[in-house]
Enzyme design. Structure first.
Site, PDB file in Angstrom:
ATOM      1  N   GLY D 154      58.463  29.484  83.653  1.00 44.42           N
ATOM      2  CA  GLY D 154      59.385  29.761  82.565  1.00 44.42           C
ATOM      3  C   GLY D 154      60.822  29.734  83.039  1.00 44.42           C
ATOM      4  O   GLY D 154      61.107  29.787  84.242  1.00 44.42           O
ATOM      5  N   CYS D 155      61.732  29.637  82.085  1.00 43.25           N
ATOM      6  CA  CYS D 155      63.144  29.485  82.445  1.00 43.25           C
ATOM      7  C   CYS D 155      63.697  30.736  83.099  1.00 43.25           C
ATOM      8  O   CYS D 155      64.331  30.665  84.160  1.00 43.25           O
ATOM      9  CB  CYS D 155      63.959  29.098  81.212  1.00 43.25           C
ATOM     10  SG  CYS D 155      63.777  30.231  79.817  1.00 43.25           S
TER      11      CYS D 155
END
Lengths: 351, 351, 351, 351
Positions: D154-155
Site C-alpha cells: 500500500g501507499c
C-alpha cells in the site's frame, strides 16, 4: 425587529452554500427554509459542518414544496438548474412569494434566443416579460418593492458586462470586434460529483472549455447591445483555473476614438461614480481575483494599447458572491424595501 | 561511449533546475560544470536535495568563468538574465565552445527592436546575425553540427508561434487582427525571492500583467511576420495562474477564408506531419497544460467560430521543458550531431 | 457614537493585513494609524489595493513612533517580530496606551525560558509579570478594562492548547506522553520574500520543519502544565502545507482512564459550554481547516482508540484570525470595555 | 529484441494511469492490453488525451477477461479494488500468467486479519501463502523469475515501513509506543467521482480521516512486527492534503537507547547501503514530497529529540510511483528476469 423570513431552494450547490454564508451575516433577512430533494430531513449543521453551533445549523432541510415555502417566506432564492426554475418561479409567484432566480431561466429577454442556446422552449413567457435582469449598476433602479421576480445574472456576465458597458455606451470601442477571454475558479463548475472536477484533474493545470458555445454568450451580448444601441457579437472564451473562487476576464475592444488612458479612466470613473461595488482601479493597476474574494466588488483595470489600437478591460469578480448569491441578496434587499447594501459591506478575505 | 560534456551557466533558476533534471535522464550528454556566483563551492546535491544520491549531486557549483567552462565543455547552456548572456556567449564562442542561450539576447533579429523592448543596446551584432532562432519546427533544419549559437525561444512564444504559423502561412486568418491571451504557471515568474510570487500571493487567485508591454511580444510578432510574409501586430496578454508549470494560450484570429473546422484541422495536421512534438488534437478536443507536463509537446486545439468568423487556436506547452530547457536540449542535440529527440521522449506526468 | 481609535504597528505582514480586514468590519473600533518603516508615506489603499474605495484606504502609513501612536490611539496592536515588541510595548504603556502584542515577547512567564528558546535576554521583566496570556477560553476573565498589556498567543498554541487542556485537567491522558503533529498553511511562514516560500516551492508539496525545536513548544508546554498541574513535555512537529490559511493539529495522548468516546466528548462539551468560539464537533466528525476559515472558531474532533489506548484530538483554527489577529481583537474588545465577540461573529468562508 | 508483453486490469484509476506512464518509458516491457469495464472499446488515446500521438494511444481498452489477458501477456498488473483482485488473480495464475496485484488482497499474511479489517473472508488462502509482499528493500531477494504472485504494498505502508524498520530491528525504539502521522496528496483518494474529492472540497484546506481505523494499519504493523521480532501496535493517522501526489509521514518512536543523531544516521545509512531507492538524507535535512515526485525514491529524514527521548522519522514517497505503480514495475522486472531498476531510473520532477 424581527428579520424578514426568506427561503432557499437548492441548498447543496456552491451558490446555495454561499447564500447560507451571506444570510448568516445579514442583519435583516433570516433563512427559515432550505430545500434539497436529496438531503431532506438533514439538519443544515450536519450537511454543512462549518455551520456547527451557529443558529442556521438547526434548520432542517426540506423537500422543495412551493406551498410550504410560500407560507413561510416573503422571498425565495432559487438555486436550481435552468429549466426547473421557471416552473418553480411560477408556483411561488402565484402563491404570493417573491423570487430571485439564480438560474438562467429569466435572463434572456427573447424566448427564441433562450430556446436556441438552452435547447428547450420557454414555458413562462409572461413572467419573462415581468422579470428584471438584476445587475444592480444597470437595473438597480428597476428593482423595487413592487418587483416580484428578478433574474439574477450569470457569473461570467456580471463582470464582463460591467467592464464593457461604459466603453460601448460612449462608442469608445467598436461593437463588432470584441473578444472576452475569461478565467474562472472551480466553484463555477458546480458541486456535482464528476471526474473532470476532482482535485487531481483541476489542480496544477489549466483548460479552456465551451469556446464559442458557452451559454453565457447571449446574455453578455444582450446587455452589451443595449449599451451599444446596436447588435453585438462577441467571442467569449471561458477557462477553468485551479482556484476556488473568482473570475478574471480580459476583454479586448477595437478603439474607435484616439482616447488616452487618462480619458478612458475618467469616463469609467464617472460612469460608476454612484456604484459602491464597482471599483475602477487607478491607472496602471490591474485587478486580481483575491482582491474581491468574498465580496460584491467588481474591480476594473484599464489598458489603452496604442500599438494595436485596442482597449483592454480586465475585470475581477467573486463568482459566488458578486456573480451569484451576493448579487441575489442585493436584489432581495431592494425587493423587500431594505437598503441595497444591507449585509453586503464585506471586506475582501486576504490572503 | 563517453557522454559529451556540457555546462550550465545559471543553475539556480527554474530553467537551470529543469536542465539538470533533463540532463540527468539524457543518455549522451553529461553535465560536467554548473555555475552560480551565489552558490559557488556548494555541491549540487546540497543546493538541490532532490538530487541526493544521484551522480549529478557530486558536481560542485562553480563561479562562472568562460575559460574554465570552455576547457571542460563542448557546449554550454546559458540560463542567465538578458543583457548578461550576450557577453558570456561571445567569450565562450571565442574560446571554441558552442552556446545555447536561453535568454532573449539573440532572439530578435533586429537590434533596434531589441534595444527598444529590452532597454539596452545590443553589443554583439555579428553574433546576432549568426544566431539561429531555435524553434525546432521552424528552424530545426538550420541547426546543424556547424551551428555555434542558438537563441532558445521564450516560453510564451514557443506555443503561440506554433499555434498561429499554419493559419498565417496559408492566409486563413488576417495578420492585422490577432489577440493572444496567455496564462502561465508561476515558475515562469522565476525563482528570485519577491513578495509578489510568494505562495500566499499567487495561490487561489489570478492576475494579468504586462498587458501590451511584455517583452515576448516582438519575438512572437517577428516569427508570425515570417509566416504571414507581412508585418504582424498582436495583442499579447500574459496572466499568472496558480500552478507550477505550463502555459495555455488562447489566440484569436479573424478568418479570411470560409473554412470548416475539418479543413483547418487538416491544414494543421499536414503542416506538422513531421513534427513529433506538435500534437494537433482531434477536432473537439482542447488542450490542458497537464497533458504536456514535463514534456516537449506543444498541443494544439482548434475552434472555428462561424458566429464571429474567428479561428481560435488553443496551445499548451510546459514552459520549463518545451518553453525553455527541453527545447535547449533539442537544439544542443542537433549542434552536437545527435538525434534531435535524444533524451526527450518523455511521457507526460499525470496527474 | 464615535468608534474607539486604535493603531497597528507592522501593517505589512499577514497578521497586519488580517487586522486591517477585521477592523474594517468592526463596529466599535476604528483603525486610525498604521505603521511600517518601509512603506511610510504610502496610503493603505495603494499598499493593499484590495482596500481600494474603502474608508481604510485613505490612511497613510507612517513610520512607527510611540508618541504619535499614543497620542492618537487608545490601544495599539503590535505585529512586529519578537525582540522588537518588548521595547515598543514599554514605550506605549508608559505613554498611556494599551497594547495587544502579537509577538512572542510576553507569552512565556519565565524569562529564562524565553532567553533559552528565543536566544536573547528579556528586557521588560516587570511588564512580563503584568501581561495576561490572551487565550480567551483560559484567561478571558483576567482581561478587563484594567488590563494594559495582553500577550496574544501563537498560532500553533491557540489550537493545540484548547484541544488538550480538558483532557489534562481531568487526568484523562498522561502529561508525559504527548505528541502534537501540526500542519499549517503558508501564511504562517510570513510575508517576507524568500525562496523557500515562493509559490513553486510550496505548491504541490509538503514538508516538516523545526521538529523538536520550534519556539511555540515552550508556550504550549507552559499552558498544558497549568492544566495538568504538573510539568508537561511534548513532541511538537510543525509542517508546511500548500494552503493559504489554517492549522490542523493532530495530538496524541496516552489514556490513563478507560473512558469511552461518549464520555470524553461529554467532558469536552461541558468544558467549553460557555465558549462561543470552541466547537466540539459531534462524535465521528473530524475538523477541516476550511470550516473555520476567516473565523475565531477552534474546532475539536475527538477519537478514542482502544487498540492503542490513545486519545486523539484534532483541532482546526484559522492561523491568521483565531491564531493571531482575530484573537487580538477579542482581547482588545475586553480591554476597551466592549463585548468580547464584537466584530467577530464571522461565518466561515466556504469554499 | 521484442519487449515483454504485459497487461493492466483497471486502467481508469490513478494507479492505472501511472502504470501507463511508466510503461511508456520502459525499455523492456510493452503494454499490450488494458481493461476497463466502463470504457471498453475506447482507444487509450481517447480516454487519456495526454497519450495522443504516442504508441500506447492506439491500444483499445477491453472488457476484462482473464483468458484473453493470459493469452497475450506474460504478466498482468491488477489495479482493481480489494475483494475483486483475489478472484482475478486466481484465474490469471491458473491460465499461466504472472500477477502483480496492486490491491490489498494478498498483503496480509493472516487471513483472519484480512477478514477483520476488510470485512470479507479471504477466498484464496493457498495463493495468500504463495504471494510475496513486494517491498523491494525487505523482500526483493524473494521475488525471482519463479515468483508468480506479488502483493504490491500500500501507499502509506511503503514509506512508513521503510522509515521504521531499521530502528525497530536494532531496538533503537520501543515497539509499543509508535505514532505514524501521515499526510497524502489527493490522488490517494482515487479517481471515482465524489463530492468530497472535488477540487473545491480539497483545495486550500486540510483534513484527517480514518484515524485509528485505516486499513493500512495492519499492513504496517505486520511488517514492523517482523522487524521488531515482536508484536507492534501503532497509531496510524492519515490526512488529506491539497496536492496531487506524495505522502509525507512523520513517525514518532520512544528511544530505548541513548543514541546520538549521528549514530542513528549511521545505522540507517548502513541498513540501506545497497538500496538505490532509499535516500537517508544528510543530518539536518528533512524530506519534501516534491523531491521524490514521479520517482521510486523513499527519502528519510531523522531527528533525535533528547528533550522527549523520541526518535522522529520523516519519510517521503510518491504515492503513485513508489507507493503503487513504480513499485509494481520493480516487482515485475524481477519476476520477468530483468534488472530491478529497469525503466525506473527517474529523476524527480521539480518544481
Amino acid at each position: 425587529m424581527a428579520r424578514i423570513p426568506v427561503g432557499l431552494v437548492g441548498v447543496t450547490g456552491y451558490a446555495g452554500m454561499e447564500l447560507v454564508r451571506l444570510l448568516a451575516g445579514h442583519p435583516d433577512l433570516e433563512l427559515v427554509q432550505a430545500t434539497s430533494r436529496q438531503h431532506a430531513g438533514t439538519p443544515l449543521g450536519q450537511l454543512y459542518p462549518f455551520l456547527h453551533g451557529r443558529p442556521e445549523a438547526k434548520i432542517v432541510v426540506q423537500s422543495p414544496d412551493s406551498a410550504t415555502l410560500a407560507a413561510a417566506c416573503r422571498l425565495v432564492f432559487l438555486a436550481v438548474p435552468h429549466g426547473a426554475a421557471m416552473e418553480v418561479s411560477a408556483q411561488l409567484l402565484k402563491a404570493g412569494t417573491k423570487v430571485v432566480d439564480l438560474s438562467a431561466d429569466f435572463r434572456l429577454r427573447d424566448p427564441e434566443v433562450y430556446a436556441k442556446w438552452y435547447g428547450l422552449p420557454h414555458q413562462q413567457r409572461a413572467l419573462l416579460e415581468e422579470a428584471v435582469y438584476g445587475l444592480p449598476e444597470l437595473y438597480g433602479h428597476k428593482v423595487t418593492e413592487a418587483t416580484r421576480l428578478v433574474a439574477n445574472p450569470g457569473c461570467y456576465p456580471s463582470g464582463i458586462i460591467l467592464g464593457l458597458v461604459p466603453a460601448l455606451r460612449e462608442g469608445v470601442i467598436s461593437s463588432r470586434d470584441i473578444v472576452a477571454d475569461a478565467k474562472s475558479g472551480a466553484s463555477g463548475a458546480g458541486r456535482k460529483p464528476s471526474t473532470g472536477t476532482l482535485y487531481c484533474e483541476v489542480s496544477d493545470t489549466l483548460r479552456a472549455y465551451g469556446l464559442g458555445t458557452h451559454r453565457h454568450t447571449p446574455e453578455i451580448e444582450q446587455e452589451l447591445a443595449v449599451a451599444a444601441d446596436s447588435p453585438v457579437t462577441i467571442s467569449f472564451s471561458p477557462h477553468l483555473v485551479p482556484m476556488n473562487r473568482g473570475i478574471l476576464a480580459t476583454s479586448y475592444g477595437r478603439m474607435q476614438q484616439p482616447l488616452s488612458l487618462e480619458e478612458v479612466h475618467a469616463l469609467y470613473t464617472s460612469c460608476y461614480a454612484d456604484a459602491p461595488w464597482v471599483r475602477v482601479l487607478p491607472e496602471g493597476t490591474l485587478p486580481e481575483t483575491r482582491w474581491v474574494r468574498g465580496t460584491m466588488f467588481c474591480d476594473i483595470g484599464l489598458v489603452v494599447d496604442r500599438r494595436t489600437d485596442r482597449l483592454l478591460v480586465v475585470t475581477a469578480v467573486d463568482n459566488l458572491c458578486r456573480g451569484a448569491s451576493g448579487q441575489a441578496i442585493a436584489n432581495a434587499n431592494r425587493m423587500l424595501g431594505l437598503e441595497p447594501c444591507t449585509g453586503l459591506d464585506l471586506p475582501p478575505m486576504m490572503p
